[in-house]
Design an enzyme around this catalytic site. Structure first.
Site, short mmCIF file in Angstrom:
data_model
loop_
_atom_site.label_atom_id
_atom_site.label_comp_id
_atom_site.label_asym_id
_atom_site.label_seq_id
_atom_site.Cartn_x
_atom_site.Cartn_y
_atom_site.Cartn_z
N GLY A 98 0.74 -1.11 0.10
CA GLY A 98 0.03 0.03 0.00
C GLY A 98 0.77 1.33 -0.01
N GLU A 152 3.80 -6.57 1.46
CA GLU A 152 3.34 -6.87 0.03
C GLU A 152 3.34 -5.86 -0.74
OE1 GLU A 152 -0.54 -8.50 1.24
OE2 GLU A 152 0.37 -10.25 2.24
N PRO A 153 4.46 -5.32 -0.88
CA PRO A 153 4.53 -3.91 -1.74
C PRO A 153 4.27 -4.38 -3.08
CG PRO A 153 6.68 -4.48 -1.01
CD PRO A 153 5.85 -5.38 -0.44
N GLY A 154 3.52 -3.67 -3.87
CA GLY A 154 3.36 -3.90 -5.53
C GLY A 154 3.67 -2.62 -6.14
N ARG A 155 2.89 -1.52 -6.05
CA ARG A 155 3.16 -0.31 -6.88
C ARG A 155 4.46 0.62 -6.59
NH1 ARG A 155 -1.73 2.83 -7.93
NH2 ARG A 155 -2.73 1.87 -6.27
N ARG A 174 -6.26 2.89 -15.77
CA ARG A 174 -6.15 3.87 -14.55
C ARG A 174 -6.90 5.19 -14.72
NH1 ARG A 174 -2.55 5.17 -11.62
NH2 ARG A 174 -3.57 4.45 -9.62
N CYS A 220 -14.01 4.09 -28.74
CA CYS A 220 -15.16 4.73 -28.93
C CYS A 220 -16.01 5.09 -27.66
CB CYS A 220 -16.11 3.89 -29.98
SG CYS A 220 -15.35 3.50 -31.55
N GLU A 221 -15.38 5.68 -26.80
CA GLU A 221 -16.31 6.33 -25.69
C GLU A 221 -15.34 7.38 -25.26
OE1 GLU A 221 -16.50 3.69 -22.01
OE2 GLU A 221 -16.15 2.09 -23.57
N TYR A 269 -0.25 -2.09 -12.21
CA TYR A 269 -1.44 -2.06 -12.52
C TYR A 269 -1.93 -1.28 -14.05
CZ TYR A 269 -1.59 -2.72 -7.67
OH TYR A 269 -1.15 -3.34 -6.50
N1 LLP Z 1 -1.68 -6.82 -0.65
C1 LLP Z 1 -2.91 -6.89 -0.73
C2 LLP Z 1 -3.79 -7.87 -0.10
C3 LLP Z 1 -3.66 -6.05 -1.91
O1 LLP Z 1 -4.92 -6.18 -2.30
C4 LLP Z 1 -2.81 -5.20 -2.48
C5 LLP Z 1 -3.44 -4.30 -3.57
C6 LLP Z 1 -1.52 -5.33 -2.12
C7 LLP Z 1 -0.85 -6.10 -1.28
C8 LLP Z 1 -0.47 -4.31 -3.11
O2 LLP Z 1 -0.76 -3.04 -2.79
P1 LLP Z 1 0.29 -1.90 -3.48
O3 LLP Z 1 1.57 -2.10 -2.64
O4 LLP Z 1 0.24 -2.00 -4.81
O5 LLP Z 1 -0.67 -0.53 -3.05
N2 LLP Z 1 -5.52 -1.22 -9.68
C9 LLP Z 1 -5.47 -0.35 -8.37
C10 LLP Z 1 -4.82 -0.71 -7.25
C11 LLP Z 1 -5.58 -1.86 -6.69
C12 LLP Z 1 -4.76 -2.53 -5.38
C13 LLP Z 1 -5.24 -3.57 -5.05
N3 LLP Z 1 -4.57 -4.42 -3.87
C14 LLP Z 1 -4.85 0.81 -9.21
O6 LLP Z 1 -4.34 0.80 -10.28
O7 LLP Z 1 -4.37 1.75 -8.32
#
Ligand code: LLP
Length: 421
Positions: A239, A275-278, A314, A346-347, A375
């Site tokens: 997050g 659990e970092p993604g972004r 997004r 087309c939107e 994402y």
């Molecule tokens: N762990 C869990 C359980 C999650 O649901 C998520 C993201 C993460 C980790 C990773 O979060 P991050 O570090 O990436 O913020 N599609 C949306 C974002 C959806 C995030 C959903 N869960 C966007 O494009 O902003």
């Protein structure tokens, strides 16, 4: 910091000019920097030291197997939310002991496949899921390691669609009932309690909601231990947000985040999982697209580009901002103009940006969308029968296509016409 810079007026991914990649693979395409992915992962790892920890990359943010392999080889764990993501992590060579399985709707079939292939833990989100996992594991004669995802009822103060930790959200079990459900878990066959899990939302730009939630987790860990449970792991979710604009955003850094985690939770003796993604993949990727037409309308100058909302959803879905920059830098003294940058779909929702300042643009010119590594490709679709666009990874002075652009024939061949039609 990322590794996308202008050199002699040409936007480069590490040492490779984007225009070289465009010439080789065509547009639009996603481009990832291996050095940036590596740097972001190591920042988290180092921020948590010396606590025992496992940084589990949120595969949902970017699930390309080459990206997972790069991070897995650095020692990353993986946070998956479907068996598809699990199999991608495995295909990248990540061992099951480093994969955590999150998500509100795991099916018995997914549970079985993960138990067969090896799994570090299931982050269980409800009592019915707990019962289902107990049944699957018992039928296989194994024990499933679990944490319960606890909903701490903290407002993450982020976009409504990606806030997950308030009591009205669908995620986790209420913190008020956690002790009761842990007691149930401990009594169930085939279930082994190993820790506690939480995740309050995505793109958080302030540490305060994290700290509020982690403080609640601390109290819960102490209470659960007093109840006789073994709580060795604390999964804090992901997050941490990223700057989407260069100019005025300065979200907390992994180092600040790590210092807070150590201060609030450092003496609990738990292994910390995050659990970092972004933050790992977001600014490690760009989407490069070409101007097809420049169209003048009343009070508007449109740039119609060859990427669309199906490639990067997004802006349409969350009203998200992505910085858009020219691949060839403007010469000194050239004044920017305001453009509406739109795709061919087309939107009207297929609009990436309104009134965005760019140097004068002409058909054939390339522009790049920043912060598109998370994402982006994973949320793309073939809406309007536009084939998925390729992904490229750059490392130093070389690049490789890590997902090829399908041909139109390949796209159409996935459909079939029934014999009776
Ligand atoms: N762990 C869990 C359980 C999650 O649901 C998520 C993201 C993460 C980790 C990773 O979060 P991050 O570090 O990436 O913020 N599609 C949306 C974002 C959806 C995030 C959903 N869960 C966007 O494009 O902003």
């Amino acid at each position: 910091m990322d590794h996308f810079l202008y050199r002699d007026g040409h936007l480069c991914a590490e040492d490779v000019p984007m225009s070289d990649i465009a010439a080789a693979v065509g547009t639009p395409f996603y481009c990832y920097s291996a050095a940036t992915l590596t740097r972001h992962f190591l920042l988290f790892k180092e921020a948590l030291e010396p606590m025992p920890s496992l940084v589990c990359f949120a595969v949902k943010s970017n699930s390309n197997v080459a990206v997972l392999k790069l991070l897995g080889d650095l020692g990353a764990g993986m946070d998956v939310v479907s068996i598809g993501e699990y199999l991608r992590a495995k295909a990248a060579g990540v061992p099951g002991e480093r994969i955590v399985f999150s998500g509100v709707g795991k099916t018995p079939q997914e549970m079985r496949m993960a138990l067969e292939g090896g799994i570090r833990q299931f982050n269980v989100e409800s009592e019915p899921e707990l019962e289902a996992l107990s049944a699957v594991a018992s039928s296989m004669g194994v024990e499933a390691p679990i944490t319960l995802r606890v909903n701490p009822d903290v407002d993450a103060k982020t976009h409504e669609k990606i806030s997950t930790g308030r009591k009205e959200d669908k995620f986790g079990v209420p913190i008020s009932r956690a002790r009761e459900i842990y007691a149930r878990a401990a009594a169930l066959p085939g279930i082994k309690v190993v820790g506690v899990d939480m995740h309050i939302g995505s793109q958080l730009t302030d540490l305060a909601p994290f700290e509020a939630a982690y403080t609640k987790m601390r109290g819960l860990v102490e209470a659960l231990r007093a109840d006789g449970h073994t709580i060795d792991r604390l999964d804090l979710g992901g997050g941490l947000g990223i700057p989407y604009t260069r100019s005025n955003e300065a979200p907390p850094l992994p180092l600040d985040y790590g210092a807070m985690v150590k201060r609030v939770l450092g003496d609990l003796g738990c292994e910390i999982e995050i659990e970092p993604g972004r933050l790992i993949s977001g600014n490690a990727g760009m989407l490069v697209t070409q101007v097809i037409y420049r169209k003048s309308a009343e009070e508007r100058e449109f740039l119609i580009v060859d990427a669309a909302m199906n490639d990067l959803i997004r802006p349409a879905m969350y009203g998200a901002h992505h910085d858009i920059i020219p691949v060839i830098e403007a010469e000194a003294g050239v004044l920017p103009e305001p453009f509406d940058i739109v795709g061919p779909i087309c939107e009207s929702g297929d609009t990436f940006a309104k009134q965005r300042a760019l140097p004068p643009m002409a058909p054939g010119d390339l522009v790049a969308f920043r912060s598109a590594g998370a994402y982006g490709a994973v949320m793309s679709s073939e809406y309007n029968s536009r084939p998925l666009i390729p992904e490229v990874m750059v490392q130093g002075d070389h690049f490789a296509v890590i997902r090829a652009r399908p041909t139109y024939d390949e796209m159409i061949a996935r459909d079939s016409i029934p014999a009776w039609l």
